[in-house]
Scaffold this motif. Structure first.
Motif, PDB file in Angstrom:
ATOM      1  N   THR A  19       0.861  -1.209   0.041  1.00 37.83           N
ATOM      2  CA  THR A  19       0.006  -0.076   0.041  1.00 37.83           C
ATOM      3  C   THR A  19       0.812   1.293  -0.114  1.00 37.83           C
ATOM      4  O   THR A  19       2.049   1.386   0.418  1.00 37.83           O
ATOM      5  CB  THR A  19      -0.849   0.107   1.416  1.00 37.83           C
ATOM      6  N   GLU A  21       0.241   3.644   1.813  1.00 37.47           N
ATOM      7  CA  GLU A  21       0.364   4.220   3.147  1.00 37.47           C
ATOM      8  C   GLU A  21       1.850   3.526   3.919  1.00 37.47           C
ATOM      9  O   GLU A  21       2.322   4.163   4.486  1.00 37.47           O
ATOM     10  CB  GLU A  21      -0.776   3.851   3.998  1.00 37.47           C
ATOM     11  N   ASP A  22       1.901   2.266   3.581  1.00 36.89           N
ATOM     12  CA  ASP A  22       2.980   1.408   3.971  1.00 36.89           C
ATOM     13  C   ASP A  22       4.267   1.862   3.508  1.00 36.89           C
ATOM     14  O   ASP A  22       5.302   1.975   4.393  1.00 36.89           O
ATOM     15  CB  ASP A  22       2.794  -0.053   4.056  1.00 36.89           C
ATOM     16  N   ARG A  31       0.924   9.731   3.575  1.00 35.24           N
ATOM     17  CA  ARG A  31       0.489   9.173   2.292  1.00 35.24           C
ATOM     18  C   ARG A  31       0.490  10.464   1.154  1.00 35.24           C
ATOM     19  O   ARG A  31       0.671  10.070   0.084  1.00 35.24           O
ATOM     20  CB  ARG A  31      -0.796   8.599   2.450  1.00 35.24           C
ATOM     21  N   GLN A  53       4.029  -4.546  -5.536  1.00 36.07           N
ATOM     22  CA  GLN A  53       4.431  -3.904  -4.138  1.00 36.07           C
ATOM     23  C   GLN A  53       5.630  -3.128  -4.463  1.00 36.07           C
ATOM     24  O   GLN A  53       6.589  -3.350  -5.173  1.00 36.07           O
ATOM     25  CB  GLN A  53       4.611  -5.235  -3.215  1.00 36.07           C
TER      26      GLN A  53
END
Length: 89
Positions: A19, A21-22, A31, A53
């Motif tokens: 994500t 966010e991560d 973000r 990813q």
């Protein structure tokens, strides 16, 4: 400009982040800030399980030298690299 050469000369290593966010948290930013950078830079998102990813090694390289990932006006950020760009085709 990011031309895929970094991937050819360095190992892609995790952890992997699925994500925004991560990935943003790993880079120490919000973000929103990470999303703005994605509009100007080709931050690779083609690693890890499922090839969708962000790899820690790619994020580390980006944070160390963002200019090598800068998009030109003609490029569109697709978060992928063609075989031609990697010098394989």
């Amino acid at each position: 400009m990011y031309d895929g050469a970094w991937k050819m000369n360095n190992l892609i290593r995790g952890p992997f982040f699925g994500t925004v966010e991560d990935a943003a948290k790993y880079c120490g930013m919000s973000r929103t800030a990470f999303g703005k950078l994605k509009k100007k830079y080709l931050i690779p998102k083609n690693a890890g399980p499922g090839k969708k990813q962000y790899a820690a090694s790619d994020l580390d390289a980006f944070m160390a030298d963002p200019e090598q990932f800068k998009l030109t006006k003609r490029q569109k950020n697709t978060n992928s690299i063609s075989l031609d760009e990697m010098g394989i085709a």
